[in-house]
Design a protein around this motif. Structure first.
Motif, PDB file in Angstrom:
ATOM      1  N   VAL A 150      50.324  54.504  51.896  1.00 19.97           N
ATOM      2  CA  VAL A 150      49.132  53.175  51.807  1.00 19.97           C
ATOM      3  C   VAL A 150      49.978  52.223  51.557  1.00 19.97           C
ATOM      4  N   LEU A 151      50.957  51.102  52.605  1.00 18.53           N
ATOM      5  CA  LEU A 151      51.478  49.914  52.776  1.00 18.53           C
ATOM      6  C   LEU A 151      50.318  48.797  51.911  1.00 18.53           C
ATOM      7  N   GLU A 152      50.756  48.260  50.756  1.00 20.30           N
ATOM      8  CA  GLU A 152      50.486  47.235  49.755  1.00 20.30           C
ATOM      9  C   GLU A 152      50.507  45.857  50.915  1.00 20.30           C
ATOM     10  N   ARG A 153      49.277  45.472  51.681  1.00 22.80           N
ATOM     11  CA  ARG A 153      49.809  44.193  53.120  1.00 22.80           C
ATOM     12  C   ARG A 153      49.295  42.874  52.272  1.00 22.80           C
ATOM     13  N   HIS A 154      49.161  42.091  53.076  1.00 22.27           N
ATOM     14  CA  HIS A 154      48.470  41.213  52.751  1.00 22.27           C
ATOM     15  C   HIS A 154      48.593  40.245  51.467  1.00 22.27           C
ATOM     16  N   THR A 155      50.522  40.883  50.605  1.00 19.84           N
ATOM     17  CA  THR A 155      51.161  39.721  49.232  1.00 19.84           C
ATOM     18  C   THR A 155      51.686  38.991  49.644  1.00 19.84           C
ATOM     19  N   PRO A 156      52.100  37.747  48.715  1.00 21.31           N
ATOM     20  CA  PRO A 156      52.434  36.654  48.764  1.00 21.31           C
ATOM     21  C   PRO A 156      54.148  37.123  49.684  1.00 21.31           C
ATOM     22  N   GLN A 157      54.686  37.755  49.539  1.00 23.82           N
ATOM     23  CA  GLN A 157      55.894  38.228  49.544  1.00 23.82           C
ATOM     24  C   GLN A 157      55.697  37.585  51.301  1.00 23.82           C
ATOM     25  N   GLU A 158      54.846  39.571  51.718  1.00 18.97           N
ATOM     26  CA  GLU A 158      54.101  39.001  53.387  1.00 18.97           C
ATOM     27  C   GLU A 158      54.252  37.704  54.016  1.00 18.97           C
ATOM     28  N   ALA A 159      53.385  37.389  52.867  1.00 16.51           N
ATOM     29  CA  ALA A 159      53.750  35.739  53.834  1.00 16.51           C
ATOM     30  C   ALA A 159      54.527  34.933  53.407  1.00 16.51           C
ATOM     31  N   GLN A 160      55.673  34.961  52.895  1.00 14.30           N
ATOM     32  CA  GLN A 160      57.042  34.524  52.473  1.00 14.30           C
ATOM     33  C   GLN A 160      57.557  34.596  53.893  1.00 14.30           C
ATOM     34  N   CYS A 161      56.913  35.818  54.535  1.00 13.51           N
ATOM     35  CA  CYS A 161      58.283  37.065  55.091  1.00 13.51           C
ATOM     36  C   CYS A 161      57.847  35.913  56.245  1.00 13.51           C
ATOM     37  N   ASP A 162      56.483  35.618  57.042  1.00 10.44           N
ATOM     38  CA  ASP A 162      55.955  35.236  57.843  1.00 10.44           C
ATOM     39  C   ASP A 162      55.669  33.919  57.932  1.00 10.44           C
ATOM     40  N   PHE A 163      56.065  33.388  57.204  1.00 10.14           N
ATOM     41  CA  PHE A 163      56.946  31.861  57.040  1.00 10.14           C
ATOM     42  C   PHE A 163      57.992  32.099  57.559  1.00 10.14           C
ATOM     43  N   LEU A 164      58.582  32.828  57.002  1.00 12.98           N
ATOM     44  CA  LEU A 164      59.950  32.772  57.516  1.00 12.98           C
ATOM     45  C   LEU A 164      60.681  33.336  58.651  1.00 12.98           C
ATOM     46  N   ALA A 165      60.478  34.272  59.631  1.00 14.28           N
ATOM     47  CA  ALA A 165      59.903  34.832  60.757  1.00 14.28           C
ATOM     48  C   ALA A 165      59.722  34.078  61.307  1.00 14.28           C
ATOM     49  N   GLY A 166      58.214  33.323  61.445  1.00 16.25           N
ATOM     50  CA  GLY A 166      57.695  32.117  62.163  1.00 16.25           C
ATOM     51  C   GLY A 166      58.832  30.766  62.915  1.00 16.25           C
ATOM     52  N   ILE A 167      59.410  30.658  61.531  1.00 18.39           N
ATOM     53  CA  ILE A 167      60.425  30.243  61.642  1.00 18.39           C
ATOM     54  C   ILE A 167      61.825  30.222  62.601  1.00 18.39           C
ATOM     55  N   LEU A 168      61.639  31.165  62.618  1.00 16.14           N
ATOM     56  CA  LEU A 168      63.365  32.431  63.391  1.00 16.14           C
ATOM     57  C   LEU A 168      62.815  32.813  64.791  1.00 16.14           C
ATOM     58  N   GLY A 169      61.168  32.332  65.375  1.00 15.84           N
ATOM     59  CA  GLY A 169      60.940  32.537  66.539  1.00 15.84           C
ATOM     60  C   GLY A 169      60.154  33.571  66.747  1.00 15.84           C
ATOM     61  N   LEU A 170      60.024  34.601  65.056  1.00 15.89           N
ATOM     62  CA  LEU A 170      59.350  35.556  65.172  1.00 15.89           C
ATOM     63  C   LEU A 170      58.364  35.840  64.790  1.00 15.89           C
ATOM     64  N   GLN A 171      57.594  37.143  64.959  1.00 13.98           N
ATOM     65  CA  GLN A 171      56.045  37.563  65.305  1.00 13.98           C
ATOM     66  C   GLN A 171      55.717  38.782  64.698  1.00 13.98           C
ATOM     67  N   LYS A 172      54.526  39.258  64.603  1.00 12.31           N
ATOM     68  CA  LYS A 172      54.244  40.799  64.123  1.00 12.31           C
ATOM     69  C   LYS A 172      53.765  41.848  65.261  1.00 12.31           C
ATOM     70  N   VAL A 173      55.011  42.451  65.308  1.00 14.69           N
ATOM     71  CA  VAL A 173      54.745  42.534  66.847  1.00 14.69           C
ATOM     72  C   VAL A 173      54.156  44.300  66.656  1.00 14.69           C
ATOM     73  N   GLY A 174      54.274  45.375  64.975  1.00 16.71           N
ATOM     74  CA  GLY A 174      53.812  46.848  64.889  1.00 16.71           C
ATOM     75  C   GLY A 174      53.899  47.050  64.109  1.00 16.71           C
ATOM     76  N   TRP A 175      54.530  47.915  64.035  1.00 17.75           N
ATOM     77  CA  TRP A 175      54.831  48.942  62.147  1.00 17.75           C
ATOM     78  C   TRP A 175      55.756  50.239  63.051  1.00 17.75           C
ATOM     79  N   VAL A 176      56.436  50.661  61.931  1.00 15.14           N
ATOM     80  CA  VAL A 176      57.269  51.833  62.366  1.00 15.14           C
ATOM     81  C   VAL A 176      57.016  53.217  61.014  1.00 15.14           C
ATOM     82  N   PHE A 177      56.395  53.837  60.981  1.00 12.39           N
ATOM     83  CA  PHE A 177      56.555  55.219  60.218  1.00 12.39           C
ATOM     84  C   PHE A 177      57.529  55.983  60.014  1.00 12.39           C
ATOM     85  N   ASN A 178      57.313  56.893  59.375  1.00 14.85           N
ATOM     86  CA  ASN A 178      58.334  57.827  59.405  1.00 14.85           C
ATOM     87  C   ASN A 178      57.547  59.684  59.483  1.00 14.85           C
ATOM     88  N   GLN A 179      57.288  60.366  60.101  1.00 14.45           N
ATOM     89  CA  GLN A 179      56.504  61.361  59.483  1.00 14.45           C
ATOM     90  C   GLN A 179      57.578  62.580  58.370  1.00 14.45           C
TER      91      GLN A 179
END
Length: 377
Positions: A150-179
């Motif tokens: 269970v990932l805790e999504r859409h938090t202020p920290q994630e929003a901050q990450c979106d903001f900073l990544a966007g400045i660097l020209g990056l966007q969300k492109v998927g997810w990774v998980f281990n079994q």
């Protein structure tokens, strides 16, 4: 009505009723002696009420429609869904920054021993060559078990990450998980397929799910990376609520039409009516590559057992003290996300700092003083 010609049906009916009366009186008399000929229709008169089973029983596709009414293609589609394999993924391949991939798998291996699941959000780019390049993995707060994540999504920290990544020209492109290292005989469970579908619906058709597993061999084992997409049909089925909650993880998904829950076999798989489907039908495998990206990955990752701290910043800056300009030492998104949470810096400050990182520009002296002060240098 009898099989012989008669211009007076009422007379025929009277004759048959009379014949029935005589049959009651003379039960062993030949029918022909009673005036009953080949082709005659006999009627039975009785004084009790009874329920007669219909000669036609409606099937799953027409249980709610009147007998004799037409079935359209739209009616069939509304009640049953044909499961089809998708020929290929919507992107050619995914390339994972070597250091970012290593930081994730090392934690799964050394700290967790692959005993539980862990996940992260991938940030990167999608090129004109239809190649996803993953540059950074953000690990949100989460709860993992052998089968659950269970990932805790859409938090202020994630929003901050979106903001900073966007400045660097990056966007969300998927997810990774281990079994986890729990023994299994399938690639992905139904709950994992549903999680993949939800992520793909959120991030768009040009996104990826990277699966990390521990493969046991004679020498102990190896970490294995695989990349997948869900079929577009799986995304839509999950969005519409066709997947049923699984009791135990397995490689099969139970399906039910949410609009027609009474239909027991709501899907068609390989031309046959069914109520479940092998999850492999929904998976599109992708080629996976690696590369060396533009970001550092030496700053501790957020939301792990060992927290980030000012001493982490101090060690990081000392390790990269030879990099010039000063902004090059800050080219680690984990570090930037942590800095954004410090009271000394607001969003405008982080915009200026992150732009300097992107363009390898000199950082204003005031920001250097603030960052070194936070680090205790």
């Amino acid at each position: 009505m009898t099989g012989h010609s008669c211009t007076n049906p009422a007379a025929v009916a009277s004759t048959l009723l009379l014949s029935c009366s005589l049959l009651t009186e003379q039960p062993y008399a030949p029918l022909k002696s009673l005036g009953v000929n080949h082709g005659d229709v006999l009627y039975l008169l009785y004084d009790i009420e009874r329920q007669v089973e219909p000669a036609y029983k409606p099937g799953p596709l027409d249980s709610s429609r009147p007998f004799g009414s037409h079935v359209t293609v739209a009616d069939i589609v509304a009640k049953q869904r044909r499961i089809e394999r998708q020929g290929k993924a919507t992107v050619e391949a995914v390339s994972f920054d070597r250091s970012a991939a290593n930081v994730f798998q090392q934690y799964c291996q050394s700290a967790l021993a692959f005993s539980i699941k862990r996940g992260g959000i991938l940030y990167g780019t999608v090129g004109d060559d239809n190649l996803i390049r993953v540059e950074f993995v953000y690990e949100p707060p989460q709860q993992g078990g052998q089968d659950e994540l269970v990932l805790e999504r859409h938090t202020p920290q994630e929003a901050q990450c979106d903001f900073l990544a966007g400045i660097l020209g990056l966007q969300k492109v998927g997810w990774v998980f281990n079994q986890s290292n729990k023994e299994r005989d399938y690639i992905m469970s139904s709950s994992e397929i549903q999680a993949m579908a939800a992520m793909q619906d959120e991030f768009g058709p040009k996104s990826v799910a990277v699966l990390v597993t521990w493969d046991v061999n004679d020498h102990g084992g190896n970490v294995h990376f695989e990349a997948f997409q869900c079929s577009e049909q799986a995304v839509q089925l999950a969005k519409d609520g066709w997947f049923q909650q699984e009791q135990e993880p397995s490689g099969v998904s139970k399906m039910k039409n949410p609009k027609e829950p009474g239909v027991e076999q709501a899907i068609i798989v390989a031309g046959k009516d069914a109520d479940s489907v092998d999850n492999d039908w929904f998976l599109c495998a992708m080629a996976i590559q690696d590369h060396t990206g533009p970001l550092l990955t030496s700053f501790p990752v957020e939301n792990r057992l060992i927290p980030q701290s000012a001493s982490s910043l101090r060690e990081h800056l000392k390790k990269h003290s030879t990099l010039q300009p000063y902004s090059a030492r800050l080219a680690d998104l984990h570090l930037l996300v942590w800095l954004a949470g410090q009271p000394n810096l607001d969003q405008a400050d982080m915009l200026a700092i992150t732009e300097s990182v992107r363009y390898k520009a000199d950082l204003l002296e005031g920001y250097k003083v603030i960052i070194d002060s936070i680090a205790g240098i």
